[in-house]
Write an enzyme that holds these catalytic residues in place. Sequence first.
Site, short mmCIF file in Angstrom:
data_model
loop_
_atom_site.label_atom_id
_atom_site.label_comp_id
_atom_site.label_asym_id
_atom_site.label_seq_id
_atom_site.Cartn_x
_atom_site.Cartn_y
_atom_site.Cartn_z
N SER A 179 0.83 -1.20 0.00
CA SER A 179 0.00 0.00 0.00
C SER A 179 0.87 1.26 0.00
O SER A 179 1.62 1.47 -0.94
CB SER A 179 -0.95 -0.06 1.20
OG SER A 179 -1.99 0.88 1.09
N ASP A 272 -9.79 -5.01 -4.76
CA ASP A 272 -9.11 -3.94 -4.04
C ASP A 272 -9.42 -2.61 -4.73
O ASP A 272 -9.25 -2.49 -5.95
CB ASP A 272 -7.61 -4.20 -4.06
CG ASP A 272 -6.81 -3.29 -3.13
OD1 ASP A 272 -7.25 -2.14 -2.90
OD2 ASP A 272 -5.75 -3.72 -2.66
N HIS A 302 -8.05 -5.34 -0.17
CA HIS A 302 -6.84 -4.64 0.28
C HIS A 302 -6.29 -5.36 1.50
O HIS A 302 -7.03 -5.70 2.42
CB HIS A 302 -7.18 -3.19 0.62
CG HIS A 302 -5.98 -2.31 0.71
ND1 HIS A 302 -5.22 -1.98 -0.40
CD2 HIS A 302 -5.40 -1.69 1.77
CE1 HIS A 302 -4.23 -1.19 -0.03
NE2 HIS A 302 -4.31 -1.00 1.28
#
Length: 332
Positions: A179, A272, A302
């Site tokens: 991320s 995601d 995610h």
Amino acid sequence: MTLMRPAKDDRFLLSADRSLASLCSPDAISASTHAVNTRVAEALAAITLPDGLPAMREAYARGELGLPASPKSPRARTTTIEGPAGPIGLRILVPDEVRGVYLHIHGGGWIVGSNDTWDEQLEYFGREAGMVAVSLDYRLAPEHPAPAAIDDCVAVASWLIEHAEREFGTSWLSIGGESAGSNLAVLTLLRLRDAGKGDAFRAASLLYGVFDLSLTPSVFLVKGAPFISLEAMRRFTGAFAGDVDLKDPAISPLYADLHDLSPALFSVGSVDPLLDDSLFMFMRWQAAGNLAQLAVYPGGTHGFNTLNGELAAVGNRGVATFLKAMRTEAAS
């Protein structure tokens, strides 16, 4: 050439005979992944978010916000190096057989997280790929907006370039994160390249990264996804960017000149909200003449590789296989 030799377990890698549509099809989501996603949704529905950023950081570290905290390894050791604004903490996991070093940059939207919540995955990369894991505690936003975190990551990367051989017996370096950590990993590679150190890191594992802080269509279209909402993404990116324009290549590497960068594996779940970030960056990475692979995990949310279940295991194995393959090719 912009394609690398596929891994042995390549079920989720985009290829000439495996289309993106097939990987993103709802029909491709397994029953076990549906079950994991259902459990996550139920757990998130029962969570009351803590008030204030300090309380949120503590809850995140304890694994109380939906993403489980990894058990801390008794093998980990900690040290500090001098950074641009003071000491930077490093958490180091050394496997029994050392073949290379993996510089890990943790996720958490640039505002939460630390280097001690990923031991389980990092030890796995050590066992499977022989990677010494070096994970750093960079300065967090909003107290320290960009470029503070980038400066810290570059400082640790530069330290590894100079000291890895003496510290760990290998000079083969890789980098990666999840991320926001993937964002910082790419920005670190760009800084190193521009400083004439572009050949130092030989591989990059970029898990569900944020590469466009002005946000991609899949973020704007998100509805009810776990862990990420449009509102949350705006809060995260705004805290990190500070006064910098969200499309500035200094913080949004999708807009940067991407020539002469490491071979990269982009890994992302099909549901995601950051899917488009990986799709767009994968294509730009290749267009700039770099080697790249794209792995899309059907039904992956995610943070999917931190959740219990088959998809998490396969995703982490994909990263380890990639790192091992890159190291093996370098040695051949």
